[in-house]
Design a protein around this motif. Structure first.
Motif, PDB file in Angstrom:
ATOM      1  N   ILE A 229       0.840  -1.207   0.000  1.00 48.32           N
ATOM      2  CA  ILE A 229       0.000   0.000   0.000  1.00 48.32           C
ATOM      3  C   ILE A 229       0.875   1.258   0.000  1.00 48.32           C
ATOM      4  CG2 ILE A 229      -2.059  -1.075   0.988  1.00 48.32           C
ATOM      5  CD1 ILE A 229      -1.247   0.183   3.710  1.00 48.32           C
ATOM      6  N   GLY A 230       2.124   1.077  -0.425  1.00 47.47           N
ATOM      7  CA  GLY A 230       2.981   2.240  -0.681  1.00 47.47           C
ATOM      8  C   GLY A 230       3.736   2.778   0.524  1.00 47.47           C
ATOM      9  N   LEU A 231       3.825   1.999   1.618  1.00 48.59           N
ATOM     10  CA  LEU A 231       4.555   2.489   2.786  1.00 48.59           C
ATOM     11  C   LEU A 231       6.018   2.053   2.715  1.00 48.59           C
ATOM     12  CD1 LEU A 231       1.931   1.736   5.592  1.00 48.59           C
ATOM     13  CD2 LEU A 231       2.429   3.936   4.507  1.00 48.59           C
ATOM     14  N   ASP A 232       6.910   2.981   3.013  1.00 47.59           N
ATOM     15  CA  ASP A 232       8.339   2.678   3.069  1.00 47.59           C
ATOM     16  C   ASP A 232       8.635   2.036   4.415  1.00 47.59           C
ATOM     17  OD1 ASP A 232      11.091   2.655   3.181  1.00 47.59           O
ATOM     18  OD2 ASP A 232      11.270   4.821   3.482  1.00 47.59           O
ATOM     19  N   MET A 233       9.117   0.807   4.409  1.00 47.43           N
ATOM     20  CA  MET A 233       9.355   0.110   5.664  1.00 47.43           C
ATOM     21  C   MET A 233      10.809   0.126   6.095  1.00 47.43           C
ATOM     22  SD  MET A 233       6.379  -0.444   6.535  1.00 47.43           S
ATOM     23  CE  MET A 233       6.602  -1.478   7.977  1.00 47.43           C
ATOM     24  N   GLY A 234      11.672   0.781   5.314  1.00 44.73           N
ATOM     25  CA  GLY A 234      13.072   0.883   5.723  1.00 44.73           C
ATOM     26  C   GLY A 234      13.735  -0.479   5.803  1.00 44.73           C
ATOM     27  N   PRO A 235      14.810  -0.559   6.603  1.00 42.29           N
ATOM     28  CA  PRO A 235      15.597  -1.802   6.616  1.00 42.29           C
ATOM     29  C   PRO A 235      15.043  -2.903   7.532  1.00 42.29           C
ATOM     30  CG  PRO A 235      16.665  -0.117   7.953  1.00 42.29           C
ATOM     31  CD  PRO A 235      15.405   0.494   7.420  1.00 42.29           C
ATOM     32  N   THR A 236      13.962  -2.614   8.281  1.00 49.14           N
ATOM     33  CA  THR A 236      13.504  -3.598   9.273  1.00 49.14           C
ATOM     34  C   THR A 236      12.284  -4.378   8.782  1.00 49.14           C
ATOM     35  OG1 THR A 236      12.216  -1.860  10.336  1.00 49.14           O
ATOM     36  CG2 THR A 236      14.382  -2.325  11.262  1.00 49.14           C
ATOM     37  N   ARG A 237      12.102  -5.583   9.322  1.00 49.96           N
ATOM     38  CA  ARG A 237      10.941  -6.413   9.009  1.00 49.96           C
ATOM     39  C   ARG A 237       9.821  -6.092   9.994  1.00 49.96           C
ATOM     40  NH1 ARG A 237      11.068  -8.411   4.339  1.00 49.96           N
ATOM     41  NH2 ARG A 237       9.589 -10.011   4.985  1.00 49.96           N
TER      42      ARG A 237
END
Lengths: 197, 111
Positions: free
Chosen positions: A78-86
């Motif tokens: 849905i277009g969210l940037d989640m960065g380097p983490t799970r």
């Protein structure tokens, strides 16, 4: 490294940050504009993002299934940037109440909620919530009944939990936007429940 | 509680008091430290990982850990990691810190 004179108007650590950033900019690791953009981006990360995710999960069973199966992929879809983490989403139900902590430091689903509140980073919260979660929850005014299992999830540097709180009863006719307004940061940490309007 | 063999940052299950829910300030310099870490850890650069940040914080030792504020720990760990990786040297760091302090002092004197 030695401490500078007492009359310095800059704190030692403030000077350290300015010096390190200036050196990295000189060396081309990033630009001053990158730093400004990053500060602005972080300011825009607020619990409203997480609340929208929760409201979508409450109203879209397919999204909810995907969110619980793979939080990172569902949020990115849905277009969210989640960065380097799970991201791992844990659902609170009639029988299970979830709460999150980071006992080792202060890991937090910041891409969905911004920076953690001070109490989340405090020694007292980190020490106690894993051992006497019901006592800690009670301090927040939350008292799951005795037959509800309380599960505490400990975040790590690479893996972050988000609580999918229970949708309150009597919210059937509400739109996704109206529902999102009910969802608080503390309910996504799990120290509070989502109250009906 | 048995705390033997545990490091100071490993707090789960220890005795502690009520959770103080008051106060939440986030001054500008802390936002800069936060942004610095995000820039260094993002997938484009991968200069310092979040796990490396944490290790650096843990290695501050019990006394510093309890004395320092949250973002003081962060900036110390970031700096230590950069020194360790040879990305910056202690000489240039010392010189640059003196420079930014002089600049700030000059600005303060003018004000």
């Amino acid at each position: 490294m030695t401490m500078r004179s007492e009359d310095s108007v800059l704190d030692h650590y403030q000077a350290m940050e300015l010096a390190v950033s200036a050196l990295l900019i000189d060396k081309g690791y990033f630009s001053a504009a990158d730093m400004e953009a990053e500060i602005d981006a972080m300011a825009k990360r607020t619990p409203d993002i997480g609340a929208a995710v929760v409201a979508q999960a409450w109203t879209d069973p397919d999204f909810k299934a995907r969110l619980l199966a793979d939080g990172t992929a569902a949020c990115e879809s849905i277009g969210l940037d989640m960065g380097p983490t799970r991201l791992m989403v844990v659902e609170s139900t009639e029988t299970v109440h979830n709460v999150i902590v980071c006992t080792l430091c202060s890991c937090f689903p910041r891409m969905l909620m911004g920076i953690p509140p001070d109490w989340y980073k405090s020694v007292n919260y980190r020490s106690r919530v894993v051992r006497e979660p019901r006592m800690v929850l009670k301090e927040f005014g939350t008292e799951p009944s005795a037959d509800v299992e309380v599960r505490v999830h400990d975040n790590t540097a690479d893996m972050r939990y988000l609580v999918l709180p229970r949708r309150p009863a009597s919210t059937d006719g509400m739109s996704r936007e109206e529902l999102a307004k009910l969802v608080t940061r503390d309910s996504m940490i799990g120290v509070k429940i989502v109250e009906a309007p | 509680m048995a705390n033997a063999g545990r490091m100071h940052h490993d707090m789960g299950g220890r005795d502690a008091g009520p959770v103080d829910r008051g106060g939440h300030s986030h001054p500008e310099w802390e936002k800069r430290v936060d942004a610095l870490m995000m820039l260094l850890s993002n997938s484009k650069r991968r200069v310092i990982g979040v796990d490396e940040l944490r290790r650096g914080i843990e290695e501050l030792g019990a006394e510093n850990y309890s004395k320092m504020t949250y973002y003081e720990r962060w900036v110390s760990s970031i700096t230590h990691n950069l020194l360790e990786k040879g990305i910056i040297s202690s000489d240039e760091l010392g010189r640059k810190m003196a420079e930014v302090e002089d600049t700030a002092r000059a600005a303060g004197d003018r004000g």
